[in-house]
Scaffold this active site. Structure first.
Site, short mmCIF file in Angstrom:
data_model
loop_
_atom_site.label_atom_id
_atom_site.label_comp_id
_atom_site.label_asym_id
_atom_site.label_seq_id
_atom_site.Cartn_x
_atom_site.Cartn_y
_atom_site.Cartn_z
N HIS A 39 -6.48 -8.09 -1.52
CA HIS A 39 -6.85 -6.67 -1.70
C HIS A 39 -8.28 -6.43 -1.23
O HIS A 39 -9.05 -5.68 -1.84
CB HIS A 39 -6.67 -6.26 -3.16
CG HIS A 39 -5.26 -6.42 -3.64
ND1 HIS A 39 -4.35 -5.38 -3.66
CD2 HIS A 39 -4.59 -7.51 -4.08
CE1 HIS A 39 -3.19 -5.83 -4.10
NE2 HIS A 39 -3.31 -7.12 -4.36
N HIS A 43 -6.21 -2.54 3.02
CA HIS A 43 -5.07 -3.38 2.69
C HIS A 43 -3.91 -2.55 2.14
O HIS A 43 -4.07 -1.39 1.78
CB HIS A 43 -5.47 -4.45 1.68
CG HIS A 43 -5.81 -3.90 0.33
ND1 HIS A 43 -7.06 -3.43 0.01
CD2 HIS A 43 -5.04 -3.71 -0.78
CE1 HIS A 43 -7.06 -2.98 -1.24
NE2 HIS A 43 -5.84 -3.13 -1.74
N ASP A 45 -0.84 -2.28 -0.75
CA ASP A 45 -0.29 -2.70 -2.05
C ASP A 45 1.23 -2.57 -1.97
O ASP A 45 1.73 -1.49 -1.65
CB ASP A 45 -0.77 -1.77 -3.18
CG ASP A 45 -2.19 -2.07 -3.63
OD1 ASP A 45 -2.81 -3.02 -3.13
OD2 ASP A 45 -2.67 -1.32 -4.52
N HIS A 49 2.73 -5.68 -6.72
CA HIS A 49 1.38 -5.63 -7.28
C HIS A 49 1.39 -5.22 -8.76
O HIS A 49 0.57 -5.69 -9.54
CB HIS A 49 0.54 -4.64 -6.44
CG HIS A 49 -0.90 -4.57 -6.81
ND1 HIS A 49 -1.66 -5.66 -7.16
CD2 HIS A 49 -1.75 -3.51 -6.89
CE1 HIS A 49 -2.89 -5.29 -7.44
NE2 HIS A 49 -2.98 -3.99 -7.29
N HIS A 154 -0.93 3.96 -9.43
CA HIS A 154 -0.28 2.82 -8.75
C HIS A 154 1.22 2.82 -9.04
O HIS A 154 2.05 2.70 -8.14
CB HIS A 154 -0.86 1.49 -9.27
CG HIS A 154 -2.02 0.97 -8.49
ND1 HIS A 154 -3.30 1.03 -8.94
CD2 HIS A 154 -2.10 0.35 -7.29
CE1 HIS A 154 -4.12 0.49 -8.06
NE2 HIS A 154 -3.41 0.06 -7.04
ZN LIG Z 1 -4.77 -3.16 -3.74
#
Ligand SMILES: [Zn+2]
Length: 202
Positions: A39, A43, A45, A49, A154
């Protein structure tokens, strides 16, 4: 982002390290070793993750990393604040778009880690999910608020089948439509991977 010794990383992540193991003329070639977290810098994810049942970065279809892209200028949002659905209402987001969020984070030069970086709220993330966006990118090393303590934006994105780019440097980029390419390294079983990301003016 440029990868170099001493570059900023998210607190607790490994530092970026490059070491020359062989050098001409003592050796017949120059050879370097890189040590880094996945990360680091720009980058991707992958769902793994934040979810043990999620796929790793090597299993993601290439479609996520290439295509029609809208960069939205959100530099009006102050440090410490989050991007909300209201911030996206004026943007002409189309189904299948790659959306890049340009905030005032890009104006910091990425020299020292800034805990009050502009982030994406869960409400903002849900709005992008509902609009059928396939990939969301932001110009800092995390897409959610620093030390949230739980999986916020996320999870809203990754659990709904979207992919995330973090660590984008959008300082030289104006709001508008582009073609995006950002291919992550195909590291088997990894939850993320560094990528070289570029925008092509249409
Ligand atoms: Zn990340």
């Amino acid at each position: 982002m440029r990868l170099k010794q001493g570059m900023i990383v998210y607190p607790g992540n490994p530092e970026f390290n490059i070491k020359q193991l062989k050098s001409i003329p003592a050796d017949s070639s120059n050879l370097s070793e890189v040590r880094m977290g996945v990360h680091t810098g720009t980058h991707v994810d992958s769902p793994l993750h934040v979810n043990n049942k999620g796929v790793s970065v090597d299993e993601l279809p290439l479609n996520y990393f290439y295509g029609k892209c809208l960069v939205i200028d959100l530099t009006n949002v102050k440090f410490g604040e989050g991007l909300r659905s209201d911030d996206f209402k004026r943007a002409s987001i189309k189904q299948g778009d790659i959306i890049l969020l340009k905030t005032r984070n890009s104006g910091t030069g990425f020299k020292a880690f800034k805990k009050d970086f502009v982030y994406l709220t869960e409400d903002g993330a849900q709005y992008l999910v509902d609009r059928g966006v396939k990939t969301v990118g932001i110009d800092y090393l995390s897409i959610q608020k620093y030390h949230t303590g739980y999986c916020a934006s996320h999870c809203v994105l990754l659990d709904n089948g979207l992919v995330i780019f973090e660590g984008l440097d959008l300082s030289q980029v104006k709001e508008g439509r582009y073609t995006f390419i950002g291919l992550p390294l195909r590291i088997i079983g990894a939850e993320g991977a560094p990528a070289r990301a570029v925008l092509i003016e249409d």
